[in-house]
Write an enzyme that holds these catalytic residues in place. Sequence first.
Site, mmCIF file in Angstrom:
data_model
loop_
_atom_site.group_PDB
_atom_site.id
_atom_site.type_symbol
_atom_site.label_atom_id
_atom_site.label_comp_id
_atom_site.label_asym_id
_atom_site.label_seq_id
_atom_site.Cartn_x
_atom_site.Cartn_y
_atom_site.Cartn_z
ATOM 1 N N GLY A 144 21.538 -21.913 18.461
ATOM 2 C CA GLY A 144 22.301 -21.002 17.608
ATOM 3 C C GLY A 144 22.769 -19.768 18.356
ATOM 4 N N GLU A 192 21.670 -21.411 10.152
ATOM 5 C CA GLU A 192 20.323 -21.658 9.647
ATOM 6 C C GLU A 192 19.491 -22.121 10.831
ATOM 7 O OE1 GLU A 192 17.765 -24.876 7.220
ATOM 8 O OE2 GLU A 192 19.883 -24.727 6.664
ATOM 9 N N CYS A 247 12.128 -26.585 8.804
ATOM 10 C CA CYS A 247 12.054 -25.184 9.226
ATOM 11 C C CYS A 247 11.413 -24.287 8.179
ATOM 12 C CB CYS A 247 13.444 -24.670 9.582
ATOM 13 S SG CYS A 247 14.656 -24.891 8.271
ATOM 14 N N GLY A 254 19.924 -25.703 13.142
ATOM 15 C CA GLY A 254 19.212 -26.186 14.308
ATOM 16 C C GLY A 254 18.365 -25.093 14.916
ATOM 17 N N SER A 255 18.064 -25.233 16.189
ATOM 18 C CA SER A 255 17.155 -24.310 16.849
ATOM 19 C C SER A 255 17.803 -22.948 17.078
ATOM 20 C CB SER A 255 16.705 -24.889 18.193
ATOM 21 O OG SER A 255 17.760 -24.854 19.132
ATOM 22 N N THR A 256 16.949 -21.936 17.183
ATOM 23 C CA THR A 256 17.435 -20.584 17.439
ATOM 24 C C THR A 256 18.136 -20.498 18.783
ATOM 25 O OG1 THR A 256 15.755 -19.567 16.023
ATOM 26 C CG2 THR A 256 16.695 -18.200 17.763
#
Length: 487
Positions: free
Chosen positions: A240, A257, A291, A235-237
Amino acid sequence: MRTEKLFIGGEWVEPHGGHYEVVDPASEEIVGLAPEASRVQVHEAAAGARDAFDAWSRTKPEERAAILDRAADIMARDADANTVLAQAETGATTGTARGMQVAVGVSRFKRYARGAMEPVEQALPPQINEAGPMGRAGVFGAVAVRRPVGVVTCITSYNNPWANPAGKVAPALAMGNTVLVKPAPQDPLSVYAMARALEEAGVPPGVVNVVTGSAPAVGAAAVDSPDVDMVSFTGSTAVGQAIGEVCGKSLKRQLMELGGKGAALVLDDADLDSAVMGIGTTFAFYSGQICTAPTRVLAQRGIYEQLIEKLTGYLAFMKVGDPRAKGTVVGPVISAAHRDRVESYIELGRKEGARVVAGGERPSGPGLERGFYVAPTLLADCTNDMRVVREEIFGPVVVVVPFDDEEEGVALANDSDYGLLDYVWSGDVARAFRIAARLRAGGVGINTVGRNMEAPFGGFKKSGVGRDVGSYALHAYSETQAVVWPG
């Protein structure tokens, strides 16, 4: 319309929080009702996985392989129904839903059925020790053995509800872990279909658990449960990073990831038709919601205008519309909120001084009155300090930045918070390999956007932590134990 239940400890359980609607991004119709788990139920699912771990971790590899293989066969048997479901809840085109979502999910279960049989021991050279405080002199043998981590929480992304969960669940089970799966709230129904296939294949109660919810609290509970040993997240940074903070406090293992802003360096000796075909996948594949897409094009000035001209011509074939209709290349994005987000970035690009070469307006016409559609958009004359160049848009938007020489191109590519996949197009393969060695990215495609599905996958910098895919995934879902003995 289907109404799902939670899958906890081998039982289908009514959710404490009722249900929420899963919406078809193409038609805005309700696909089904997904269960809204309570925090207590999420922790019960993690506890169920903990209870099942001891027995499952001691099963023979052959038994785990057989279950994964049967599950793959069941998913393939139901491929038509699974494709219809995946398409309904994601808005993917028929080819993408069938070939890149369901089929890849099946192939990953097949791959890790074989993976369960891969050796977990690595023999180490014997060591001769002299007598001393640690004991008598002797020859000591040793092996490094990969053991299961324990209970793994798998939090999956909305852009591929078959391949992404399969890439986590299958290798985790192959290594003897038990799993708690928390799918993305936008398209969780496919993961319940996957759980039913595993149940039919004979997975023991508690080995696989699935919980869902539209609220962030459900994912938070799946991370902070004391029964969870590892979190695997796609998912998104930003999310994360938040998960990483929680994991850090209790030293849970992580596989992350995260976001990407793939640089595509197109050099002046490149095959431009090949480059355009590769870059065009940003528009064509799942409306840019991937991504790994080459969304940030760095074009050497000698071919800059020609590349933009060819990309513009390529866009003429990007038919936007109903993903079920023949000839559709670009379907909707996942939700109205995400459509608005992507459109806001396009408007931001205008304000920042980018030239809108193509797209930029909401598509209209027959069949587009409903649904979350975004026109494929090409932004030229960009600079590396623009937000549209630096931030992940996650939609069918490509930005183009010119550069003069190889040194500047490499510097621009590396001037990013992200480092997932980069690309180099050049007619000189030795030159391309030399440039690839300097790119701060987890992977580099040379004259291709294709993937080798045994190659390690993961990112540098804020694009992630760890590597998976192929045998690397088996390593990711295991701990290494050293066993030493006297000769």
